[in-house]
Design a protein around this motif. Structure first.
Motif, PDB file in Angstrom:
ATOM      1  N   GLU A 168       0.938  -1.202   0.250  1.00  0.00           N
ATOM      2  CA  GLU A 168      -0.262  -0.011   0.084  1.00  0.00           C
ATOM      3  C   GLU A 168       0.889   1.282  -0.065  1.00  0.00           C
ATOM      4  OE1 GLU A 168      -3.065   0.111  -0.218  1.00  0.00           O
ATOM      5  OE2 GLU A 168      -3.251  -2.029  -0.308  1.00  0.00           O
ATOM      6  N   GLY A 169       0.358   2.572  -0.474  1.00  0.00           N
ATOM      7  CA  GLY A 169       1.030   3.655  -0.527  1.00  0.00           C
ATOM      8  C   GLY A 169       1.063   4.333  -1.635  1.00  0.00           C
ATOM      9  N   ILE A 170       1.360   5.533  -1.876  1.00  0.00           N
ATOM     10  CA  ILE A 170       1.526   6.226  -3.142  1.00  0.00           C
ATOM     11  C   ILE A 170       2.330   5.642  -4.026  1.00  0.00           C
ATOM     12  CG2 ILE A 170       1.695   8.297  -4.072  1.00  0.00           C
ATOM     13  CD1 ILE A 170       1.048   9.650  -1.434  1.00  0.00           C
ATOM     14  N   LYS A 171       1.851   5.096  -5.207  1.00  0.00           N
ATOM     15  CA  LYS A 171       2.821   4.520  -6.268  1.00  0.00           C
ATOM     16  C   LYS A 171       2.496   5.380  -7.780  1.00  0.00           C
ATOM     17  CE  LYS A 171       1.599   0.596  -5.132  1.00  0.00           C
ATOM     18  NZ  LYS A 171       1.318  -0.985  -5.097  1.00  0.00           N
ATOM     19  N   HIS A 172       3.147   5.418  -8.426  1.00  0.00           N
ATOM     20  CA  HIS A 172       2.837   6.322  -9.846  1.00  0.00           C
ATOM     21  C   HIS A 172       2.739   5.093 -10.811  1.00  0.00           C
ATOM     22  CE1 HIS A 172       3.890   9.960  -7.883  1.00  0.00           C
ATOM     23  NE2 HIS A 172       4.818   9.429  -7.251  1.00  0.00           N
ATOM     24  N   PRO A 173       2.053   5.255 -11.764  1.00  0.00           N
ATOM     25  CA  PRO A 173       1.927   4.526 -12.903  1.00  0.00           C
ATOM     26  C   PRO A 173       3.333   4.665 -13.852  1.00  0.00           C
ATOM     27  CG  PRO A 173      -0.093   5.734 -12.827  1.00  0.00           C
ATOM     28  CD  PRO A 173       0.794   6.189 -11.876  1.00  0.00           C
ATOM     29  N   LEU A 174       4.012   3.437 -14.168  1.00  0.00           N
ATOM     30  CA  LEU A 174       5.016   3.606 -14.886  1.00  0.00           C
ATOM     31  C   LEU A 174       5.088   4.280 -16.099  1.00  0.00           C
ATOM     32  CD1 LEU A 174       8.031   2.463 -15.605  1.00  0.00           C
ATOM     33  CD2 LEU A 174       6.996   0.445 -16.660  1.00  0.00           C
ATOM     34  N   THR A 175       3.846   4.372 -16.896  1.00  0.00           N
ATOM     35  CA  THR A 175       3.552   4.857 -17.882  1.00  0.00           C
ATOM     36  C   THR A 175       3.783   6.461 -17.852  1.00  0.00           C
ATOM     37  OG1 THR A 175       1.235   4.722 -17.640  1.00  0.00           O
ATOM     38  CG2 THR A 175       2.194   3.069 -19.067  1.00  0.00           C
ATOM     39  N   PHE A 232       6.494   0.399 -25.980  1.00  0.00           N
ATOM     40  CA  PHE A 232       5.447   1.061 -26.935  1.00  0.00           C
ATOM     41  C   PHE A 232       5.504   2.667 -27.060  1.00  0.00           C
ATOM     42  CE2 PHE A 232       1.129   2.815 -27.026  1.00  0.00           C
ATOM     43  CZ  PHE A 232       0.754   2.322 -28.124  1.00  0.00           C
ATOM     44  N   LEU A 233       6.359   3.122 -26.021  1.00  0.00           N
ATOM     45  CA  LEU A 233       6.286   4.547 -25.910  1.00  0.00           C
ATOM     46  C   LEU A 233       7.454   5.097 -27.153  1.00  0.00           C
ATOM     47  CD1 LEU A 233       6.189   7.186 -24.249  1.00  0.00           C
ATOM     48  CD2 LEU A 233       8.187   6.795 -23.114  1.00  0.00           C
ATOM     49  N   GLN A 234       8.374   3.994 -27.305  1.00  0.00           N
ATOM     50  CA  GLN A 234       9.231   4.538 -28.359  1.00  0.00           C
ATOM     51  C   GLN A 234       8.691   4.410 -29.924  1.00  0.00           C
ATOM     52  OE1 GLN A 234      12.155   5.701 -27.100  1.00  0.00           O
ATOM     53  NE2 GLN A 234      11.069   4.621 -25.150  1.00  0.00           N
ATOM     54  N   GLN A 235       7.765   3.796 -30.313  1.00  0.00           N
ATOM     55  CA  GLN A 235       7.001   3.591 -31.529  1.00  0.00           C
ATOM     56  C   GLN A 235       6.585   4.909 -32.104  1.00  0.00           C
ATOM     57  OE1 GLN A 235       7.204   0.478 -32.409  1.00  0.00           O
ATOM     58  NE2 GLN A 235       8.011   0.130 -30.352  1.00  0.00           N
TER      59      GLN A 235
END
Length: 235
Positions: A168-175, A232-235
């Motif tokens: 649990e806790g504050i986590k940020h989406p990798l994307t 996918f980000l590099q496409q």
């Protein structure tokens, strides 16, 4: 196109003789003849074209004619991941991560790890096979297995260093954290997840806490999701 691999070929090479097993495959399975073309990569970006000059099934030899360099993927991705209890699942991760695009893999032993040893040579062969199958020319580096503690004290952080966990806790989406062209290092824990102490150590060292989605993922699935998200980000 059938791609073969040999780390020993360089731009200065004139001829190359395949090992016995590959020679048998080329001559008896692929039924190559004298004069046929064969493509080889050295895993360092080059594709070499050669012509068979000796079709002996025990030592097939080719005359090398050309060398073409292919650029690597436009980012660096290093995943430090705990080997899974079942070897076949980790092998699946190695294969698919190589096909998608990854530059470095470090198996890490964590507090909750059930597997603390790996078959390094077998894993390297799986990576080589996946590189050839996907027609890539840059071989991902498989580092020796190491403890989480040793990895954290010896591994320089990347431009973006993250730890993926299920606490649990504050986590940020990798994307949301990704930017094209960044060097990325992602820590992925074992089936029992990272321990609170390991998460605290990573955060203290500047690692960002991330999530890979709403579902609780298996270790090997988390590794593939991370690879795909960055690719996918590099496409």
């Amino acid at each position: 196109m059938q791609l073969f691999y040999s780390a020993s070929i360089s731009e200065d090479s004139d001829q190359y003789t395949f090992p016995r097993e590959e020679s048998k495959h080329i001559i008896r399975v692929l039924r190559k003849q004298i004069g046929d073309t064969v493509d080889i990569t050295n895993g360092k970006g080059f594709i070499f074209k050669g012509e068979i000059i000796d079709h002996n099934p025990n030592k097939c030899t080719i005359q090398l004619h050309s060398a073409t360099f292919k650029e690597p993927i436009p980012y660096r991705l290093h995943i430090a991941i705990a080997p899974t209890k079942l070897n076949d699942r980790f092998e699946w991760f190695l294969e698919k991560a190589t096909e998608i695009g990854i530059t470095e893999i470090t198996p890490i032993v964590c507090d909750h790890s059930e597997r603390k040893q790996i078959k390094e040579e077998r894993f390297k062969k799986i990576i080589q096979s996946a590189m050839k199958q996907s027609l890539q020319t840059h071989l991902p580096v498989l580092q020796p297995i190491t403890s989480f503690k040793d990895f954290m004290t010896s591994q320089p952080k990347a431009t973006l260093s993250c730890i993926a966990h299920c606490e649990e806790g504050i986590k940020h989406p990798l994307t949301k954290e990704l930017t094209a062209g960044k060097d990325v290092l992602i820590l992925i824990g074992p089936e029992g997840d990272f321990s609170p102490e390991e998460i605290k150590q990573a955060v203290t060292l500047g690692y960002k806490e991330i999530t890979l989605g709403n579902s609780r993922l298996r270790t090997e699935t988390a590794g593939i999701v991370a690879c795909h998200s960055i690719s996918f980000l590099q496409q």
